[in-house]
Each structure stands twice: as C-alpha cells, then as structure tokens.
Write an enzyme that holds these catalytic residues in place. Structure first.
Site, PDB file in Angstrom:
ATOM      1  N   CYS A 127     -75.980  93.503  52.468  1.00  0.00           N
ATOM      2  CA  CYS A 127     -77.062  93.979  51.600  1.00  0.00           C
ATOM      3  C   CYS A 127     -78.442  93.638  52.152  1.00  0.00           C
ATOM      4  CB  CYS A 127     -76.891  93.405  50.196  1.00  0.00           C
ATOM      5  SG  CYS A 127     -76.672  91.610  50.159  1.00  0.00           S
TER       6      CYS A 127
ATOM      7  N   GLU B 144     -74.480  82.225  44.342  1.00  0.00           N
ATOM      8  CA  GLU B 144     -75.741  82.683  44.946  1.00  0.00           C
ATOM      9  C   GLU B 144     -76.860  82.642  43.906  1.00  0.00           C
ATOM     10  OE1 GLU B 144     -74.568  86.579  46.237  1.00  0.00           O
ATOM     11  OE2 GLU B 144     -73.557  85.820  48.012  1.00  0.00           O
TER      12      GLU B 144
END
Length: 641
Positions: free
Chosen positions: A408, A311
C-alpha cells in the site's frame, strides 16, 4: 462552512529546487518501476500479480486470483499517480499503458457495476459478505479516487464512467432502509466525497455520510457480520473494536485509537464532510481528534502508530517508542490528507505546520532516493543485529525493500508527491492562501483571475518571493501566507506601500489593491535547534533531537561510527550548519555538534563511571536515512555524559 478550497493541481505549475527533482524522480523512475512491479517484471521483488488479476477477471487470461484481498488498490493508487504525473508532464507511452489498464478494469467490471477481482475471479457468491475483512469498499474507494484524478487532472472520463457505475451499486445497496453495513477499512467515505464534488450527485455525499454515521452505533456489528458464514475467516488480529474505530459513533470520538491509516482516512472524510455540509458536530469531533494526535500520539517526524500490534496508535498517551515503532508511511500520507481537509474547514497555522511535517519527514522517508525501494515502517531508532532480526523487531527494517506483498505504501507516496500542487495553495472568500512554500506558479479564480509565482530555496534556505500577476489590471484581494510556528524573527517586504497586514492564526494576511508585478518577499531565518519531548514520553527521557526549519535530523552509523547508543550530545554544545552533498540527492545542510562517546571496560556492569571521549557528531535530514550502507540510526540522543 468551507472557508477555502484547495486549488486544483491542474492550475499549479511546480518549479521548485527541492520538490521538482523529487517529482521528476516519481515520473521518470517510480511510476515506471511500479508498473513493472505490478506486471511482475522486477526480479527479486515480491510478486504482485495485480494487473494480471484484472486480465483474468476480464476473461483475457487464465489463472487464479493472487495476492491480498486488497490487491486491486495497488493498481488504483498507481493509476492516480499516473493521472497527476501526466498533468505535470505529458507522456504518450505512459498514457497508453494507463489507458490499457483502464480498459481492462472496465472489461472486468460486472454488468451490475461490481468491481473487485478477488470476487470476480473466485467466490462470486461471497460478494459483500465480509465488509470487515475483505476490503471491497476499500478497493472501490481507491478506484474512485483514481477515476476522479483522471477526470480532474486530464479531463478523461472512461474510468470515471466505470466507477460511477460501481458507486451507484454501492449507493443502491447500502444505506438507511437498505442493506446495513460500513467498511472494515475506511476509504470509500473520502472517495465518495471526491466523486460528489466531481459529479454533483448528492447520493454519493449521502452514502458517505451514512457510512460515517453508522460506524460505531453497534460496536460489535463487524465482528458479528464476519462470523455469519462458517466459511468466512475472521481475522484474529482485530481483537479490539478500537482497531477499526468502531468502538463508538464517530461524532463522539475524542481519542485517536486503532489502525493509524484507517483512522487517518476516516478523519479526512469527517473533516471533508464537515466543510461541505457545515456539520458543526463533525467539525468538533475532528478538532478533538486532531488535538489528541498532535499533543499526545505523534512522533517528532510526523510518524503515527506506535505499536506493531494492529499497526495502531497506543492506547496510552505519550507511549512513543523509537525502536519498536510502527509509523506506517501510509499513516503519514493520511495525516497530510487530514491536514489539507482541516485547512479547508478552518485556516489555522497548526494544520499547515503538520502538513509540512509530514511532507518533509514522515511521508518522504518512505521512499529511497533512487525511487526503487520503500519503507513501510519508519523507525526513529535502528540497532544493527536487533532491528529486523529479533522477533519483536522484525517489522523495523534497516534498509528499504524493493516491494511488499502488502504494497500500500509505495504508490501512496507516489500519488502524494505528484499532487503537491493541490496541497500548497487554497482560495476562498476573496482570499488566496499559501499553505507551504512551493516554487512555481498557481492560477486562481479570486478577483476575476490572478496568478501568483513563487521563487524559494526552501526548506534548506529561508528566502521566499511571490510575484502577483493580474493581467495588467488592478485587483483587490487578500493574500494570506502561512508563517511556520518554528520560525522566529521573520520579516517581509513589499514592492509598494499601501497594504493592510495582520497575523491571524499563523497566517500573514496582506490586503490591498494589487497591481501587476507586485512582489512580496519573506525572510525566514533557519536555525538549527534542539528539541525536547514532553517528560511523559519515557522513550525520550534525557534526550534531545535536532531540527532545522521543518526538517527533522538523525544520526547515522555511516557518519558517526557504530554503537550510536554510546553517543552523548551535551546541552551546551554548539550546533554548526555544514553545507554538504548527499550521494544521489544533491546539496543539503548537514549539522555537526561537539559531543561525546562513552568508553567502558568489558564488564556488563561496573561501580566505576565510564569515561567519555570527545566526538564530532554529524546529523543528516531524517528523510535521507537508510540510503547508504546498512547501519544504526537514531533521531534522539542522550544529553548527559
């Protein structure tokens, strides 16, 4: 060194044609929906169990811990959003739910202040043993931010008292001459600085500085720490020290590398620390990292993190694939945080420009306009049958899911949108700053107390009007208004003469003795324009994109038919602005361009050029894509037929 401070959102009342409906969506739908998710009451959504984990840790329920090691952070970010929501609009029922969650958190806390349900419920002997992977400091950081939000926005300190005990435990444990350590996932640093400002306790600032300065001094420290117990799992995804920005001391870093969200949280803390302490070395590092991001590693939409491997930012500059992109929503939220803190460090238009880019594009695209579906990854190109289907494209989804096992992003968007007032305005040294155009009004300490009201049709319109309210007295101060870098031919007018005006670093500074009712009116011509990428960005070679004001546009299959790769947008074609209604959102400005669609025969390859047929191309704001039927989407179109 702090040039200006952001205005507390409690001093800002938002009444904005664009943002107020979105804030209402968060308050009416997103926050209640996310509470139901956290309580596992939404059919078809990924299981959360986050609140139940606290019930079990508090001894009020039986069961096992469930979820990611950072599951507590979902509750924390939801609570932070609730605090800002209640400040905007009281809601006794919502406040009661939040108070009950806060009660559970306090009851779950260990006597010494330790707070993490994963290790309160199981493996209590493993506390603090794997800072690399187990996210205790990350979860505590988000809890601290929620606690500070309740304190600042509502004056409620029950959660603050709980988290001060946790913060005291952290400060007593970690530091020079104590236990060595720093978090695998940065967050505690910026949270401790928020807690320092709320309480004035220097130990919180000092521990935040310790975590920043200790990072990278021994690049393999976290790797070795995570292996020191044979029962501790070492996450093999973290193959590079760049992943967690531990490859060198933060003061020496000049290139954005690794996990984009971790980096953004760390950069935010670095900028905040520099503005609080006047640390020129940290400030210089922030400027280097900022420049590297915005000139070599940022997507047109504000997306950050071009690879799914970690990521992360690509190690190569200008490597910005549109279809294999990651661009996590949280990374855009973190960049908005970073921009806000850089504006406190030094007021420059380039920071406000990026703040707007994230708000109107990169962060906003992470939420469906019904408030019940969310993107984790924000691509600039979606291809049906490929995106979300083929193995290397599995992360690039054509439709927003209802929730995630790793959730998240949804509460991160919620807390950002309901705290916008804290990003729009600033003040310091006898000056009031408008960093972006937000309808409503804000109150300032400057000049003994001044209120400024703003009326605007931004971002689809370019009219902005400010009215100064002085309470009947004459008050001398400087009003500095950000003029976006995209804007050409702008002008302003005042209701009275006798003002000193000058442009400095992207801000129009107006100094005078202001009277009650004085007005400043801006006219910002909004024109649809083509944008071209640096030739080194190979994914965009031969392509152009469209923007109007701060908004990036995209082409969806719903408007343009299938196989968007066949479309061409000749450079000489005129761009037409078209008023439109977008289902579920309301009035927008769509764009139309006379383009072409390539037509070929059934051959895979041909020695004859393909024919090109006229096609009217239609573009909508990027943040609205994916709200209709599933289909292809592109931000960048080829120019040549």
């Amino acid at each position: 060194m702090k040039i200006q401070k952001s205005v507390d959102m409690s001093k800002v009342k938002v009444n904005d044609s664009f943002w107020t409906p979105l804030q209402n969506l968060v308050m009416d739908t997103v926050i209640p929906y996310q509470y139901e998710i956290l309580e596992d009451r939404v059919e078809g959504a990924a299981k959360s169990h986050a609140i139940e984990n606290f019930r079990i840790a508090a001894g009020e329920a039986e069961g096992e811990f469930y979820g990611m090691v950072f599951q507590d952070s979902d509750v924390a970010k939801w609570l932070e959003a609730v605090a800002y929501s209640l400040a905007l609009r009281p809601d006794p029922e919502l406040e009661k739910k939040a108070d009950e969650v806060i009660r559970l958190i306090g009851k779950a806390q260990a006597p010494d202040g330790y707070l993490d349900t994963r290790f309160l419920i199981k493996d209590q002997d493993k506390k603090w043993m794997n800072l690399q992977d187990w996210h205790e400091l990350y979860c505590n950081g988000h809890m601290i931010e929620a606690a500070v939000a309740f304190h600042e926005a509502l004056g409620k300190d029950e959660l603050l008292n709980v988290l001060c005990r946790t913060a005291d435990l952290i400060c007593d444990r970690f530091g020079k001459g104590k236990v060595r350590g720093y978090p695998g996932h940065q967050e505690i640093e910026l949270a401790l600085l928020r807690l320092y400002r709320a309480t004035g306790r220097e130990q919180y600032r000092d521990t935040a500085l310790y975590f920043l300065d200790e990072r990278g001094t021994q690049p393999d420290y976290l790797e070795e720490e995570s292996k020191k117990d044979e029962n501790i799992r070492y996450m093999q995804v973290k193959l590079s020290r760049h992943y967690g920005q531990t490859h060198m001391p933060v003061r020496e870093q000049s290139e954005a590398v690794g996990h984009a969200v971790r980096a953004g949280y760390m950069y935010t803390a670095m900028a905040d620390m520099a503005s609080i302490t006047g640390d020129q070395e940290l400030a210089a590092a922030c400027r280097r990292l900022w420049e590297n991001i915005v000139t070599k590693k940022m997507y047109l939409t504000g997306g950050l993190g071009s690879t799914a491997n970690g990521e992360a930012y690509s190690d190569a500059p200008y490597e910005l694939p549109n279809d294999l992109i990651y661009a996590e929503t949280c990374a855009s939220v973190a960049m908005a945080f970073f921009a806000r803190r850089m504006l406190e460090l030094e007021v420059r238009g380039e920071y406000a420009d990026i703040l707007e880019k994230e708000l109107y594009n990169g962060a906003l695209s992470g939420m469906q306009i019904d408030g019940k579906r969310f993107f984790y990854v924000n691509p600039l190109e979606v291809v049906p049958g490929v995106s979300g289907v083929l193995r290397e494209y599995k992360h690039v989804l054509p439709k927003r899911p209802a929730w995630y096992a790793c959730a998240c992003c949804p509460p991160n968007v919620a807390r950002l949108l309901v705290s916008l007032g804290g990003y729009a305005w600033g003040e310091g040294n006898g000056k009031i700053y408008a960093h972006t155009y937000l309808g409503g009004e804000a109150s300032f300490e400057t000049a003994g107390g001044v209120t400024i009201a703003c009326e605007t049709n931004y971002p689809f319109g370019g009219e902005v009007s400010y009215t100064v309210k002085t309470g009947g007295e004459k008050k001398e101060f400087t009003f500095a208004i950000h003029i976006p870098s995209w804007c050409r031919g702008w002008n302003f007018r005042l209701s009275r003469e006798g003002v000193t005006s000058k442009m400095i670093d992207g801000y129009l500074y107006l100094t005078r003795e202001w009277e009650d009712g004085d007005t400043v009116s801006l006219n910002l011509p909004l024109e649809a324009v083509r944008v071209w990428a640096n030739p080194k960005v190979r994914a965009d070679s031969g392509c152009a994109a469209l923007m109007r004001g701060p908004i990036v546009y995209c082409f969806e299959e719903a408007d343009n038919g299938p196989d968007l790769m066949e479309l061409r947008m000749p450079r000489e074609s005129e761009i037409t602005e078209v008023p439109a209604e977008f289902p579920g959102f309301g009035k927008i400005c769509a764009l139309e361009v006379e383009g072409l669609r390539l037509r070929g025969n059934d051959s895979l390859y041909s020695t004859e050029p393909f024919t090109a047929e006229p096609a009217l191309l239609r573009a909508i704001p990027y943040f609205l894509w994916g709200n209709r039927e599933a289909g292809g989407m592109r931000v960048w179109l080829n120019e040549q037929a």
